[in-house]
Design a protein around this motif. Sequence first.
Motif, PDB file in Angstrom:
ATOM      1  N   LEU A   1      -4.697   2.744   5.199  1.00 53.83           N
ATOM      2  CA  LEU A   1      -4.475   1.432   4.582  1.00 53.83           C
ATOM      3  C   LEU A   1      -4.092   1.567   3.112  1.00 53.83           C
ATOM      4  O   LEU A   1      -3.240   0.827   2.610  1.00 53.83           O
TER       5      LEU A   1
ATOM      6  N   CYS B   1      -0.564   2.725   2.920  1.00 48.60           N
ATOM      7  CA  CYS B   1       0.304   1.597   3.253  1.00 48.60           C
ATOM      8  C   CYS B   1       0.472   0.688   2.035  1.00 48.60           C
ATOM      9  O   CYS B   1       1.587   0.260   1.706  1.00 48.60           O
ATOM     10  N   LYS B   2      -0.617   0.417   1.354  1.00 46.25           N
ATOM     11  CA  LYS B   2      -0.578  -0.413   0.144  1.00 46.25           C
ATOM     12  C   LYS B   2       0.292   0.239  -0.928  1.00 46.25           C
ATOM     13  O   LYS B   2       1.109  -0.422  -1.575  1.00 46.25           O
TER      14      LYS B   2
ATOM     15  N   VAL C   1       1.466   3.932  12.207  1.00 46.08           N
ATOM     16  CA  VAL C   1       1.594   3.520  10.807  1.00 46.08           C
ATOM     17  C   VAL C   1       1.933   4.719   9.932  1.00 46.08           C
ATOM     18  O   VAL C   1       2.829   4.655   9.080  1.00 46.08           O
TER      19      VAL C   1
ATOM     20  N   GLU D   1      -0.033  -3.515   8.924  1.00 47.39           N
ATOM     21  CA  GLU D   1      -1.210  -3.534   8.051  1.00 47.39           C
ATOM     22  C   GLU D   1      -2.051  -4.781   8.317  1.00 47.39           C
ATOM     23  O   GLU D   1      -3.283  -4.713   8.421  1.00 47.39           O
TER      24      GLU D   1
ATOM     25  N   LYS E   1      -5.925  -4.798   9.869  1.00 45.09           N
ATOM     26  CA  LYS E   1      -7.004  -5.421   9.098  1.00 45.09           C
ATOM     27  C   LYS E   1      -7.693  -6.522   9.894  1.00 45.09           C
ATOM     28  O   LYS E   1      -8.912  -6.708   9.778  1.00 45.09           O
TER      29      LYS E   1
END
Length: 265
Positions: free
Chosen positions: A62, A65-66, A130, A157, A161
Amino acid sequence: ANDEKMSKSLGNFFTIREVTKLYHPLALRYFLMSTHYRSPVNYSISQIEIASEAVFYIYQTLQDCKDALSPFQEASQKEGTEPKGRTARMTPAAQDCISKLHSDFLAKMSDDLHTPYILNAALQETLRFVNSSLNQVKKKQQKQQQLSMIQSLTELEKEVKEVLSTLGLMSSLTCSEVLQQLKDKALKRAEMAEDDILCLIEERALARKNKNFSRGDQIRSDLAAKGIALMDVGKETIWRPCVRLEQEQPCVVVEKEKEAPLAST
């Protein structure tokens, strides 16, 4: 594994407070949900560390990804427009991945809360996709392809989440904060400070430079035995928590219906 029942008389009884001194509450929650709620839980150090490593992998994905999406989002904000990725279509592969995760989640949770399948199969498959998509974003692509990948990552994403939130695995903290907490727990288990690891990383780099590969390998192995994995990323070496290979202990059986509430994160 030795399926021994947990009890105070046998001296193999652990409270949640004791476990969370060395392991993140999210790791404990992940561990408990990795077994169906109707089944007894085989608690062992190796299993809780596998759960901890899985949580680290989730939050690192995550965070990656951010980091990948932030430059595009910031550029769009400076232009005073909506992120361009939102006007592009997702790739067919991303659409299929999201659709499969969504349908698997509904089906398995409706099937007597089958959380082990969600955590160990459906979610892991999505996270692998991902990470594969993140690697593609780093490559040079045509503008429309890049926009499609950005949109795909944004939706992936979001879906991940949502699944984590439903399972109670999405912390209110930022991903970087959770990752740091997981690393702090790993340092505590290893009885080391981060400066100690950084010094060993420098020593390993010097040993490799001098072609003393046996010493470099020894440093890496010694740290791995303490639950610290060294990762060579380009010319840089970073560290992350890992499962300690020499820490296997007899399993004990925990009856889920008798558990105390999990600590909040």
